[in-house]
Design a protein around this motif. Structure first.
Motif, mmCIF file in Angstrom:
data_model
loop_
_atom_site.group_PDB
_atom_site.id
_atom_site.type_symbol
_atom_site.label_atom_id
_atom_site.label_comp_id
_atom_site.label_asym_id
_atom_site.label_seq_id
_atom_site.Cartn_x
_atom_site.Cartn_y
_atom_site.Cartn_z
ATOM 1 N N GLN A 179 0.803 -1.217 0.000
ATOM 2 C CA GLN A 179 0.000 0.000 0.000
ATOM 3 C C GLN A 179 0.844 1.279 0.000
ATOM 4 O O GLN A 179 0.300 2.383 0.059
ATOM 5 N N LEU A 180 2.175 1.175 -0.088
ATOM 6 C CA LEU A 180 3.011 2.378 -0.120
ATOM 7 C C LEU A 180 2.636 3.221 -1.333
ATOM 8 O O LEU A 180 2.427 2.699 -2.430
ATOM 9 N N SER A 181 2.564 4.524 -1.150
ATOM 10 C CA SER A 181 2.108 5.415 -2.217
ATOM 11 C C SER A 181 2.935 5.235 -3.488
ATOM 12 O O SER A 181 4.159 5.070 -3.439
ATOM 13 N N GLU A 182 2.243 5.267 -4.622
ATOM 14 C CA GLU A 182 2.917 5.117 -5.911
ATOM 15 C C GLU A 182 3.887 6.262 -6.146
ATOM 16 O O GLU A 182 4.918 6.083 -6.802
ATOM 17 N N GLU A 183 3.567 7.438 -5.603
ATOM 18 C CA GLU A 183 4.455 8.593 -5.770
ATOM 19 C C GLU A 183 5.814 8.337 -5.129
ATOM 20 O O GLU A 183 6.861 8.594 -5.735
ATOM 21 N N LEU A 184 5.809 7.800 -3.897
ATOM 22 C CA LEU A 184 7.078 7.522 -3.219
ATOM 23 C C LEU A 184 7.799 6.364 -3.900
ATOM 24 O O LEU A 184 9.034 6.386 -4.038
ATOM 25 N N GLN A 185 7.062 5.358 -4.347
ATOM 26 C CA GLN A 185 7.695 4.262 -5.094
ATOM 27 C C GLN A 185 8.406 4.799 -6.333
ATOM 28 O O GLN A 185 9.537 4.400 -6.637
ATOM 29 N N LEU A 186 7.751 5.711 -7.029
ATOM 30 C CA LEU A 186 8.334 6.292 -8.238
ATOM 31 C C LEU A 186 9.599 7.078 -7.916
ATOM 32 O O LEU A 186 10.616 6.980 -8.614
ATOM 33 N N LYS A 187 9.569 7.835 -6.818
ATOM 34 C CA LYS A 187 10.733 8.626 -6.432
ATOM 35 C C LYS A 187 11.922 7.723 -6.082
ATOM 36 O O LYS A 187 13.073 8.039 -6.411
ATOM 37 N N ILE A 188 11.645 6.609 -5.409
ATOM 38 C CA ILE A 188 12.727 5.671 -5.072
ATOM 39 C C ILE A 188 13.330 5.093 -6.343
ATOM 40 O O ILE A 188 14.552 4.999 -6.487
ATOM 41 N N ARG A 189 12.456 4.716 -7.292
ATOM 42 C CA ARG A 189 12.952 4.141 -8.546
ATOM 43 C C ARG A 189 13.749 5.169 -9.352
ATOM 44 O O ARG A 189 14.736 4.835 -10.003
ATOM 45 N N GLU A 190 13.305 6.432 -9.326
ATOM 46 C CA GLU A 190 13.983 7.479 -10.096
ATOM 47 C C GLU A 190 15.385 7.749 -9.565
ATOM 48 O O GLU A 190 16.338 7.903 -10.329
ATOM 49 N N ARG A 191 15.489 7.800 -8.248
ATOM 50 C CA ARG A 191 16.756 8.241 -7.671
ATOM 51 C C ARG A 191 17.753 7.112 -7.453
ATOM 52 O O ARG A 191 18.956 7.334 -7.511
ATOM 53 N N PHE A 192 17.274 5.905 -7.211
ATOM 54 C CA PHE A 192 18.183 4.814 -6.840
ATOM 55 C C PHE A 192 18.056 3.638 -7.803
ATOM 56 O O PHE A 192 17.027 3.429 -8.418
#
Length: 857
Positions: A179-192
């Motif tokens: 249930q972690l927000s898709e926005e935060l998932q996207l930010k993690i994928r973008e940066r790392f």
């Protein structure tokens, strides 16, 4: 599914639970992959794609790798960020009724690697877990499965704080709830480049409840439980080496955000993304893998508690004052293997006899280290020496049990020492005597038959045999031997006595190998009981290693012990940039002083490009970080405050992945510093505002300086090419001008790299362009234009603003305070419409010059 063969049906049933992983499906001596796994693996691993009959559906894609070479293929997939599920046969094929039973015995992921190339000896391999809570906070935990260390904290703030902790941990895999927000998932994928994995089970398991150290915070418990549940679910074995979880607070350490860590090149350089050229590269004179990992952790999280810093400093000072003991200590440390990861391999069950020999040789060094440190006769070093545990029982067992040079395999024998186990000695004696008997038989048969080429050999199919060439068969008596096998040029025979001895030898060898494996597992289980002691020992050895490293570097490079000021005083005499100084080797590095007190909170630094402004700013920050990790610093005298945070904005870089321009990145980093800095922080801003038009940039730069001066009060170094801002020292009491000096000789600029009081008188921009070998005609034209601009009095003046009038990013106020007339604004709009980025530098200059003449007319 019924349309497939029974074996493929079994494959699909297993694969259903591991959709996000390559399934290595054991078939005999190969791991096979089918369907999409086969198509993708054949490309990623560059192996042959074949097919096999799958049932009524026809042929299906297939590829495979030999089981003995599978580790290298698995490593390649893990390095690319994939997961690999290992599916083994769990039933003897000879006893199977139908399809042999198979099940996944381990899921290997980027964050759970225990061995191989992907595991760098001086780097942790962290896997992290993130838990969001309804109040907006986040639980964050990370663990290194190879060493067993785990940490957890509670984060209260925005996404940037979460992303910063992930960056500091260097986690290669992040376990999150679905249930972690898709926005935060996207930010993690973008940066790392981290792999995201899902785990919703945060129930505390009985098997690891003792690791929580009576932790009362429910949020922390659920976060670390999420991580441990994932580890247990994927590894499918006991993880007895997991250490008690260490709770930490980010306020316990100097905060260095993601951008500042990158800009200061603490552990890797911006351009190469490698270690060489970073502060870690300079400092890493550690002798053990454990020490190398601890050093990186210390650099990532400098201390802010003065007592802890002083303790490290004191030990560095003791080691520096005992040169010969330190050199002897370094030699002994070189012989210490990676105790943390050896303990992990013991617990994981993949340790071999050679690993245990490394453990024994490592433990041999501990009494020597203990004696060397005790000789230093210092209270702090005596405490260190007292904590060095030689684990004599482990050494004694390994000395008696394991041969000095054992083979890699633990299932082929030749591991256990003679005399360690009575029954094993009997088997070995029987095997040895049997082989002696066979050698004697060979000599006797040669004499009896007169056949000098007669030999007794062995193979796995026929066992022992007597071989006689066909040319000598006539020398044998009829029925002398029992014929066993016919070859092209020879015949092979057996005798009842030979078969009897064969049975004795083979039985003894088989039982010997089986018993050796049992004995080895018993030894491994004994060592397993000492894992907590070995891990505590590893921590002390690591600390000793890093402190001796600081002592060696400090002595070799003439660093001094810094003092700490409660009055927020910075006093650095003959300070140097530690990395640049090393890179320059024999060249003379120009040292510089830095003085900042209550009357000098902000230094406005002017001077030409390439003169050393950025280097000077960085060396102040690196000196502060060195001091707060307990190392000595590159200066002849040093007094510093203890900084709670360091913020930097140095250099220009687009964030292309998230679609942000250089100027946007610059503004975001500036805003992050302004929003979070305190009076105890250190801020470094280099050329803020240069990414936009002159007036916009200067307005923003002045507004930022005023905001820091009036509302934050942090120690700040602000370099700029806006010379017009140097008048601010008349309005802002705690701001002082300094400049990097340069002189002109024969029309060329000479950089002196020396910081002096006051503002620079000019920028020398055209001189720098000349040094870059721009065409002479262009340089000449630029000089003409500069002279015209200066003669016409077209130098830019900063907006006249009252103190505090212009707030950061206060767009309406900026427009109101703009010095442009309506005609000038229209002209600027025309200039902005010209796409000079698509032109060569000469085309751009000519275009702007023609437009300048037109607008002026």
């Amino acid at each position: 599914m019924a349309t497939y063969t029974p074996m493929i049906q079994q494959y699909l049933q297993v694969k259903a639970d591991y959709q996000d992983a390559f399934l290595f499906f054991r078939l005999g001596d190969f791991y096979e992959m089918f369907f999409d796994d086969a198509l993708k693996a054949s490309q990623e691993l560059e192996i042959t794609l074949t097919s096999r009959e799958g049932g009524s559906e026809g042929r299906i894609p297939m590829c495979g790798v030999p089981y003995h070479s599978a580790p290298q293929y698995i490593e390649r997939l893990i390095e690319k960020g994939y997961k690999v599920a290992i599916c083994e046969q769990t039933e003897d094929p000879r006893q199977a009724k139908g399809v042999v039973k198979r099940e996944v015995v381990q899921l290997i992921t980027p964050g759970t690697m225990m061995e191989g190339r992907g595991l760098q000896e001086k780097e942790n391999n962290f896997i992290a877990a993130l838990s969001p809570f309804s109040d907006g906070s986040y639980g964050f935990a990370y663990s290194d499965l190879s060493t067993g260390e785990s940490k957890v904290t509670l984060l209260k703030g925005d996404y940037e704080l979460v992303l910063n902790e992930i960056a500091l941990s260097g986690a290669k895999e992040v376990v999150i709830p679905s249930q972690l927000s898709e926005e935060l998932q996207l930010k993690i994928r973008e940066r790392f480049a981290a792999t995201l994995s899902f785990e919703d089970n945060e129930t505390i398991n009985e098997s690891f409840s003792t690791l929580l150290n009576s932790m009362e915070e429910t949020k922390l418990k659920s976060t670390i439980s999420r991580l441990f549940n994932y580890l247990y679910r994927t590894q499918k074995r006991s993880l007895d080496h997991l250490q008690p979880v260490n709770r930490y607070e980010i306020q316990q350490f100097m905060k260095i955000d993601y951008y500042s860590k990158r800009n200061l090149e603490l552990t890797e350089t911006i351009r190469s993304k490698g270690k060489k050229g970073s502060l870690l590269w300079l400092l890493d004179e550690t002798r053990t893998a454990m020490g190398g990992r601890l050093l990186k952790q210390w650099i990532d999280r400098p201390l802010i508690k003065k007592e802890d810093i002083i303790r490290r400093q004191s030990l560095v000072e003791v080691f520096m004052s005992h040169y010969f003991e330190r050199q002897e200590m370094r030699e002994k440390l070189t012989e210490v293997y990676d105790l943390e990861r050896l303990a992990g391999r013991v617990a994981f069950g993949n340790v071999n006899a050679r690993d245990l020999m490394q453990l024994k040789r490592s433990l041999y060094q501990i009494p020597h280290l203990k004696s060397i440190i005790a000789q230093m006769e210092d209270e702090e070093s005596a405490l260190l020496a007292a904590q060095l545990d030689p684990c004599e029982e482990v050494v004694d067992l390994l000395e008696r049990a394991i041969v000095d040079n054992p083979p890699l395999s633990i299932k082929d024998g030749n591991i256990i020492q003679d005399g360690y186990h009575e029954e094993l000695d009997k088997y070995r004696d029987a095997s040895k005597n049997g082989k002696t008997w066979i050698a004697q038989l060979e000599r006797e048969e040669r004499e009896k038959t007169g056949i000098k080429s007669l030999k007794i050999g062995y193979n796995r199919v026929f066992g022992y045999y007597i071989e006689v060439t066909k040319a000598n068969l006539h020398l044998l008596e009829e029925g002398q031997y029992e014929r066993k096998q016919t070859l092209t040029n020879a015949e092979r025979f057996v005798t009842p006595a030979l078969k009897e001895k064969e049975a004795l030898i083979l039985q003894a060898e088989e039982k010997s190998v089986e018993l050796e494996y049992v004995l080895f597992t018993e030894i491994r289980e004994f060592v397993k009981c000492y894992i907590p002691r070995l891990q505590r020992l590893a921590k002390i050895v690591s600390e000793i290693d890093v402190l001796q490293c600081f002592a060696s570097i400090s002595e070799e490079r003439h660093y001094v012990k810094p003092q700490f000021s409660s009055e927020r005083l910075i006093l650095l005499k003959e300070g140097r940039h530690p990395v640049v100084e090393k890179v320059m080797n024999a060249q003379e590095y120009v040292p510089n002083d830095c003085y900042m007190d209550k009357e000098r909170e902000i230094l406005l630094i002017t001077g030409p490009n390439m003169s050393g402004k950025s280097t000077y700013m960085r060396q102040i920050a690196l000196t502060a970080i060195l001091a707060q990790i307990g190392c000595f610093v590159p200066a002849s005298e040093a007094t510093l405050p203890i900084f709670d945070q360091v913020f930097t904005r140095i250099g220009a870089a687009d964030d292309l992945i998230s679609g942000q321009s250089t100027f946007m990145v610059e503004m975001l980093e500036a805003n992050h510093a302004i929003e979070n800095a305190t009076a105890n922080s250190l801020i470094l801003f280099d050329e803020i505002g240069r990414g936009t038009s002159t007036y916009d940039g200067m307005a923003l730069a002045q507004a930022i300086i005023e905001h820091i001066h009036n509302k934050i009060g942090a120690k700040t170094l602000f370099s700029t090419h806006y010379h017009e801002l140097t008048v601010l020292d008349k309005e802002l009491k705690q701001l002082k001008n300094v400049h990097v000096s340069a002189i002109e000789q024969n029309g060329k600029v000479v950089f002196l790299h020396k910081i002096k009081e006051g503002a620079a008188d000019k920028s020398y921009g055209i001189h720098v362009a000349q040094l870059a070998n721009l065409p002479n005609s262009l340089i000449k034209r630029a000089n003409e234009l500069l002279e015209n601009f200066e003669n016409q009095g077209e130098s830019v003046q900063p907006p006249k603003l009252e103190s505090g009038q212009l707030s950061f990013f206060d767009e309406p106020v900026i427009k109101e305070a703009s010095p442009f007339s309506a005609k000038e604004k229209k002209a600027l709009d025309q200039i902005r419409e010209i796409d000079i980025l698509e032109m060569t530098p000469m085309q751009a200059m000519n275009t702007l010059y023609e437009l300048h003449k037109k607008l002026k007319g």
